[in-house]
Design an enzyme around this catalytic site. Structure first.
Site, PDB file in Angstrom:
ATOM      1  N   ASP A 127       2.592  -3.588   8.252  1.00  0.00           N
ATOM      2  CA  ASP A 127       1.494  -3.061   7.331  1.00  0.00           C
ATOM      3  C   ASP A 127       0.655  -1.530   7.210  1.00  0.00           C
ATOM      4  O   ASP A 127       0.766  -1.533   8.665  1.00  0.00           O
ATOM      5  CB  ASP A 127       1.076  -4.469   7.464  1.00  0.00           C
ATOM      6  N   GLY A 128       0.003  -1.584   6.682  1.00  0.00           N
ATOM      7  CA  GLY A 128      -0.866   0.202   6.569  1.00  0.00           C
ATOM      8  C   GLY A 128      -2.448  -1.006   6.663  1.00  0.00           C
ATOM      9  O   GLY A 128      -3.029  -2.204   7.515  1.00  0.00           O
ATOM     10  N   ALA A 129      -3.373  -0.445   7.011  1.00  0.00           N
ATOM     11  CA  ALA A 129      -4.548  -1.169   6.824  1.00  0.00           C
ATOM     12  C   ALA A 129      -5.795   0.077   6.647  1.00  0.00           C
ATOM     13  O   ALA A 129      -5.537   1.372   5.907  1.00  0.00           O
ATOM     14  CB  ALA A 129      -4.786  -1.458   8.725  1.00  0.00           C
ATOM     15  N   ASP A 130      -6.723  -0.157   6.498  1.00  0.00           N
ATOM     16  CA  ASP A 130      -8.022   0.190   5.723  1.00  0.00           C
ATOM     17  C   ASP A 130      -8.769   1.209   7.147  1.00  0.00           C
ATOM     18  O   ASP A 130      -9.199   2.383   6.721  1.00  0.00           O
ATOM     19  CB  ASP A 130      -8.818  -0.749   4.906  1.00  0.00           C
ATOM     20  N   GLY A 181       0.586  -1.096   0.179  1.00  0.00           N
ATOM     21  CA  GLY A 181      -0.411   0.177  -0.213  1.00  0.00           C
ATOM     22  C   GLY A 181       1.196   1.090   0.045  1.00  0.00           C
ATOM     23  O   GLY A 181       1.692   1.031   0.345  1.00  0.00           O
ATOM     24  N   GLU A 238      -0.816 -10.802   2.881  1.00  0.00           N
ATOM     25  CA  GLU A 238      -0.582 -10.169   4.596  1.00  0.00           C
ATOM     26  C   GLU A 238      -0.694 -10.974   5.258  1.00  0.00           C
ATOM     27  O   GLU A 238      -0.317 -10.695   5.997  1.00  0.00           O
ATOM     28  CB  GLU A 238      -1.757  -8.874   4.470  1.00  0.00           C
ATOM     29  N   LYS A 276      -8.163  -5.228   6.426  1.00  0.00           N
ATOM     30  CA  LYS A 276      -7.172  -4.654   5.708  1.00  0.00           C
ATOM     31  C   LYS A 276      -7.828  -5.355   3.820  1.00  0.00           C
ATOM     32  O   LYS A 276      -8.654  -5.922   3.773  1.00  0.00           O
ATOM     33  CB  LYS A 276      -6.852  -5.194   5.676  1.00  0.00           C
ATOM     34  N   GLY A 277      -7.081  -5.395   3.142  1.00  0.00           N
ATOM     35  CA  GLY A 277      -7.587  -5.376   1.693  1.00  0.00           C
ATOM     36  C   GLY A 277      -7.254  -4.445   0.281  1.00  0.00           C
ATOM     37  O   GLY A 277      -8.004  -5.324  -0.649  1.00  0.00           O
TER      38      GLY A 277
HETATM   39  C1  5RP Z   1      -3.370  -3.600   0.835  1.00  0.00           C
HETATM   40  C2  5RP Z   1      -3.569  -2.838   2.183  1.00  0.00           C
HETATM   41  C3  5RP Z   1      -3.203  -1.853   2.546  1.00  0.00           C
HETATM   42  O1  5RP Z   1      -2.757  -1.737   4.080  1.00  0.00           O
HETATM   43  C4  5RP Z   1      -4.483  -1.181   3.269  1.00  0.00           C
HETATM   44  O2  5RP Z   1      -5.694  -1.099   1.757  1.00  0.00           O
HETATM   45  C5  5RP Z   1      -3.795   0.837   3.294  1.00  0.00           C
HETATM   46  O3  5RP Z   1      -2.871   1.042   2.050  1.00  0.00           O
HETATM   47  P1  5RP Z   1      -2.604   2.353   2.405  1.00  0.00           P
HETATM   48  O4  5RP Z   1      -1.447   2.673   3.296  1.00  0.00           O
HETATM   49  O5  5RP Z   1      -2.515   2.909   0.489  1.00  0.00           O
HETATM   50  O6  5RP Z   1      -3.955   2.954   2.593  1.00  0.00           O
HETATM   51  O7  5RP Z   1      -4.546  -3.873   3.360  1.00  0.00           O
HETATM   52  O8  5RP Z   1      -4.264  -4.803   0.849  1.00  0.00           O
END
Ligand code: 5RP
Length: 220
Positions: free
Chosen positions: A82-85, A30, A104, A95-96
């Site tokens: 990792d990031g998250a939504d 992400g 992930e 996530k995703g």
């Molecule tokens: C990818 C994810 C990302 O961590 C999530 O979408 C966050 O993305 P970004 O850092 O661009 O806001 O789960 O599958």
């Protein structure tokens, strides 16, 4: 750079403090993680290498000269970043959004510690406003969609998108996820579902959140 990107960059920079010399680092996918990879570049000779959660992350790591390791060749991953939504108070996640949820989840599960990095727009009381991504075998798309409707969700096929594992994504709208662990388990049982983008059973161990006032830590 807009304000959202500045916050993503700030939290990515803060995550560098959690990288230890000689570690193997699991790396998510992400735009927030992309900033993290940029900050990791100067440390590339200090770490043992990185395990990538997607082909795009792998390409970015390789472009920066960071050694990419196969998960099958690694027995110990001290930290996954990792990031998250979405993130709730229990550090459970959706996530995703980038479609990389399956790899992930595998790397998060294989890692000792999961450090999640987000900006404050991702913090919620109840998960589900962000459409829940579910990776599905292509031939099961309609069946899984019908099963998900029973949970009062509205699945939308992410048309034109194919995951790194050659599957499709259903984004499930209108869920109000009161019991994330239960829902994760139940949706995982539907034949044809590869991975549910709920990270509740294996939640984050620590979340770094950036806002206009700086970066704070949320702990379990
Ligand atoms: C990818 C994810 C990302 O961590 C999530 O979408 C966050 O993305 P970004 O850092 O661009 O806001 O789960 O599958």
């Amino acid at each position: 750079m807009n304000n959202s990107d500045s916050k993503k960059q700030a939290v990515a920079r803060a995550a560098i403090d959690f990288v230890e010399y000689d570690d193997v680092i699991g790396i998510g996918t992400g735009s927030t993680v992309d900033f993290f990879i940029d900050f990791l570049k100067p440390l590339k000779n200090k770490i043992s290498g990185a395990v990538a959660s997607s082909l795009s992350t792998q390409q970015k790591l390789e472009a920066h000269g960071i050694r990419v390791l196969d998960l099958n060749d690694v027995s110990d991953i001290p930290i996954y970043i990792d990031g998250a939504d979405e993130v709730n108070n229990n550090l459970q996640l959706i996530k995703g959004g980038g479609g990389a949820l399956t790899r992930e989840k595998i790397i998060a599960g294989a890692s000792k510690k999961f450090l999640c990095i987000v900006d404050d727009s991702k913090i919620v009381d109840i998960l589900g406003k962000f459409p829940l991504p579910i990776e599905v075998l292509p031939m099961a798309r309609s069946y899984v969609a019908r099963e998900i409707i029973k949970y009062k969700g509205m699945p939308v096929w992410r048309e034109g998108f194919i995951t790194d594992n050659s599957n499709i994504i259903l984004d499930v709208n209108h869920l109000e996820i009161m019991e994330p662990i239960t829902l994760e388990k139940e949706l995982n049982q539907i034949p044809g579902v590869v991975t549910v983008g709920l990270f509740a059973e294996r939640e984050a161990d620590k979340v770094l959140v950036s806002s206009d006032n700086g970066v704070i830590e949320l702990n379990k």
